[in-house]
Design a protein around this motif. Structure first.
Motif, PDB file in Angstrom:
ATOM      1  N   LYS A 237       0.862  -1.299  -0.056  1.00  0.00           N
ATOM      2  CA  LYS A 237      -0.049  -0.101  -0.081  1.00  0.00           C
ATOM      3  C   LYS A 237       0.974   1.128   0.031  1.00  0.00           C
ATOM      4  CE  LYS A 237      -3.799  -2.073   2.449  1.00  0.00           C
ATOM      5  NZ  LYS A 237      -4.503  -2.000   3.657  1.00  0.00           N
ATOM      6  N   VAL A 241       1.079   4.380  -2.829  1.00  0.00           N
ATOM      7  CA  VAL A 241       0.977   5.759  -2.364  1.00  0.00           C
ATOM      8  C   VAL A 241       2.254   6.476  -2.793  1.00  0.00           C
ATOM      9  CG1 VAL A 241       1.081   7.518  -0.503  1.00  0.00           C
ATOM     10  CG2 VAL A 241      -0.455   5.258  -0.594  1.00  0.00           C
ATOM     11  N   ALA A 244       1.995   7.436  -6.626  1.00  0.00           N
ATOM     12  CA  ALA A 244       1.054   8.440  -6.878  1.00  0.00           C
ATOM     13  C   ALA A 244       1.684   9.892  -6.450  1.00  0.00           C
ATOM     14  CB  ALA A 244      -0.134   8.198  -6.039  1.00  0.00           C
ATOM     15  N   ARG A 245       2.355   9.816  -5.253  1.00  0.00           N
ATOM     16  CA  ARG A 245       2.947  11.249  -4.792  1.00  0.00           C
ATOM     17  C   ARG A 245       3.896  11.476  -5.709  1.00  0.00           C
ATOM     18  NH1 ARG A 245       1.875  12.889  -0.019  1.00  0.00           N
ATOM     19  NH2 ARG A 245       3.857  14.060   0.100  1.00  0.00           N
ATOM     20  N   ARG A 248       2.871  13.637  -8.510  1.00  0.00           N
ATOM     21  CA  ARG A 248       2.243  14.920  -8.103  1.00  0.00           C
ATOM     22  C   ARG A 248       3.941  15.839  -7.939  1.00  0.00           C
ATOM     23  NH1 ARG A 248      -1.085  12.207  -3.201  1.00  0.00           N
ATOM     24  NH2 ARG A 248      -2.455  10.778  -4.451  1.00  0.00           N
ATOM     25  N   SER A 258      -4.537  11.384  -8.689  1.00  0.00           N
ATOM     26  CA  SER A 258      -5.458  11.744  -7.492  1.00  0.00           C
ATOM     27  C   SER A 258      -5.589  10.504  -6.462  1.00  0.00           C
ATOM     28  CB  SER A 258      -6.990  11.900  -8.264  1.00  0.00           C
ATOM     29  OG  SER A 258      -7.393  10.509  -8.507  1.00  0.00           O
ATOM     30  N   PRO A 259      -5.964  10.941  -5.276  1.00  0.00           N
ATOM     31  CA  PRO A 259      -6.136   9.755  -4.396  1.00  0.00           C
ATOM     32  C   PRO A 259      -7.177   8.611  -5.005  1.00  0.00           C
ATOM     33  CG  PRO A 259      -6.322  11.914  -3.366  1.00  0.00           C
ATOM     34  CD  PRO A 259      -6.200  12.071  -4.769  1.00  0.00           C
ATOM     35  N   ARG A 260      -7.988   9.156  -5.707  1.00  0.00           N
ATOM     36  CA  ARG A 260      -8.694   7.941  -6.409  1.00  0.00           C
ATOM     37  C   ARG A 260      -7.884   7.015  -7.360  1.00  0.00           C
ATOM     38  NH1 ARG A 260     -12.207  10.872  -9.263  1.00  0.00           N
ATOM     39  NH2 ARG A 260     -13.979  10.757  -8.264  1.00  0.00           N
ATOM     40  N   THR A 262      -4.899   6.278  -6.579  1.00  0.00           N
ATOM     41  CA  THR A 262      -4.286   5.270  -5.756  1.00  0.00           C
ATOM     42  C   THR A 262      -5.202   4.067  -5.310  1.00  0.00           C
ATOM     43  OG1 THR A 262      -3.014   7.175  -4.806  1.00  0.00           O
ATOM     44  CG2 THR A 262      -2.746   5.176  -3.733  1.00  0.00           C
ATOM     45  N   LEU A 263      -6.262   4.329  -5.208  1.00  0.00           N
ATOM     46  CA  LEU A 263      -7.416   3.558  -4.675  1.00  0.00           C
ATOM     47  C   LEU A 263      -7.458   2.458  -5.711  1.00  0.00           C
ATOM     48  CD1 LEU A 263      -9.430   2.340  -2.596  1.00  0.00           C
ATOM     49  CD2 LEU A 263     -10.847   4.074  -3.559  1.00  0.00           C
TER      50      LEU A 263
END
Length: 337
Positions: A237, A241, A244-245, A248, A258-260, A262-263
């Protein structure tokens, strides 16, 4: 595989091995229609099992709609198709309220979005207003009309095709719409051998006409339920993250994941693991899906676009692969403790 103490899995209707076997059957069934595109077929099935939505982007005539139809026919579920055109209205997608003279009340006539698998053909040929009609459906699994909410059938997946934005008569999908799609895949041109074989198999009829379902709707639901119980360790997990970061903070990108995203990356990785007969997610599952899940959500800077060599392939895909290569892979175990 998971060891003792896998609480909550004993009562699942399907085991992981069965999920992998059924998934292989679906892939093989679709391959009877579309040869040489196993990567795209597997990605499409991954999205279906992860309860996401798929965007298939490529030039006309390479089999985008054929892939969507073949996947739909391989599962015995309700299917509808929407041909997106510039004059298509939002009510043509979701439905419309019609006044019933006999009852003196308005009755909601459900649109084609009320199906388990919705094929949206050439979605970017419709106006942005009509495109946005799918937003609530894709994110919340419901349609709101005249103050009443109607729940969509479950499972619910949109498989949309689109032509490249440079082509005539297209409206680019806005960032909010693209972010609703779990993954984006491209078909690409077939190999010479596959194209020659296609000329023989489709000379008099389409192989799609002979395609039969290999998985029932109940089995599909069981597969989805099994995927939901695939274990994801804390290090994996954290790895997702970090990826994804990194998007950004990357200098070549002006809009990161976006956080979406990552999910959905984790959800897709769980489906990918289950399709390979594992009840736990590996970093390799995340890496395999990083480009299809993240790339379509990212927006490069003008400088990156200007400096990119088009002969080296899509810019965004290259950026995601670089980020994956630069992000440290977790050392901790991916299995249950």
């Amino acid at each position: 595989m998971g060891g003792p103490g896998d609480a909550g899995r004993a009562d699942l209707p399907l085991g992981i091995d069965e999920v992998g076997s059924l998934a292989a059957s679906i892939v093989q069934n679709v391959e009877t229609v579309i040869a040489g595109k196993r990567e795209a077929i597997t990605a499409a099935l991954t999205v279906l099992l992860a309860e996401g939505h798929l965007l298939i982007e490529d030039v006309p005539g390479v089999g985008k709609t054929m892939l969507a139809k073949a996947l739909a026919r391989s599962v015995d579920a309700s299917v509808s198709r929407i041909q997106f055109t510039p004059d298509l209205l939002p009510s043509d997608v979701t439905g419309v309220s019609v006044f019933d003279q006999s009852t003196r009340h308005f009755e909601f006539k459900r649109g084609p979005v009320f199906a388990n698998l919705v094929i949206g053909d050439e979605i970017n040929r419709a106006s942005p207003k009509t495109q946005s009609a799918l937003l609530e459906c894709m994110e919340e699994g419901q349609v709101t009309a005249d103050g009443t909410t109607y729940v969509l059938a479950q499972p619910f997946t949109v498989v949309a095709t689109q032509n490249p934005v440079e082509m005539e008569g297209t409206y680019p999908l806005p960032e909010a719409q693209r972010d609703r799609f779990m993954a984006r895949v491209s078909m690409g041109y077939p190999s010479p051998a596959d194209e020659i074989a296609m000329l023989s198999t489709r000379e008099t009829s389409s192989p799609l006409d002979r395609l039969e379902p290999v998985v029932s709707l109940a089995e599909l639901r069981d597969m989805i339920q099994a995927v939901q119980h695939v274990f994801t360790s804390q290090p994996v997990k954290e790895y997702a993250v970090q990826l994804a970061r990194a998007t950004r903070e990357d200098r070549q990108l002006r809009l990161g994941a976006s956080p979406r995203a990552t999910l959905q990356l984790i959800r897709a990785a769980k489906a990918h693991a289950a399709m390979h007969g594992r009840d736990f997610v590996l970093p390799d599952d995340v890496d395999a899906l990083a480009v299809p899940v993240l790339a379509h959500r990212l927006v490069p800077t003008s400088r990156a676009i200007g400096a990119h060599d088009r002969d080296s392939g899509p810019l965004i895909d290259a950026i995601v692969r670089r980020i994956v290569g630069e992000t440290p892979v977790p050392v901790g175990s991916a299995r249950r403790s």
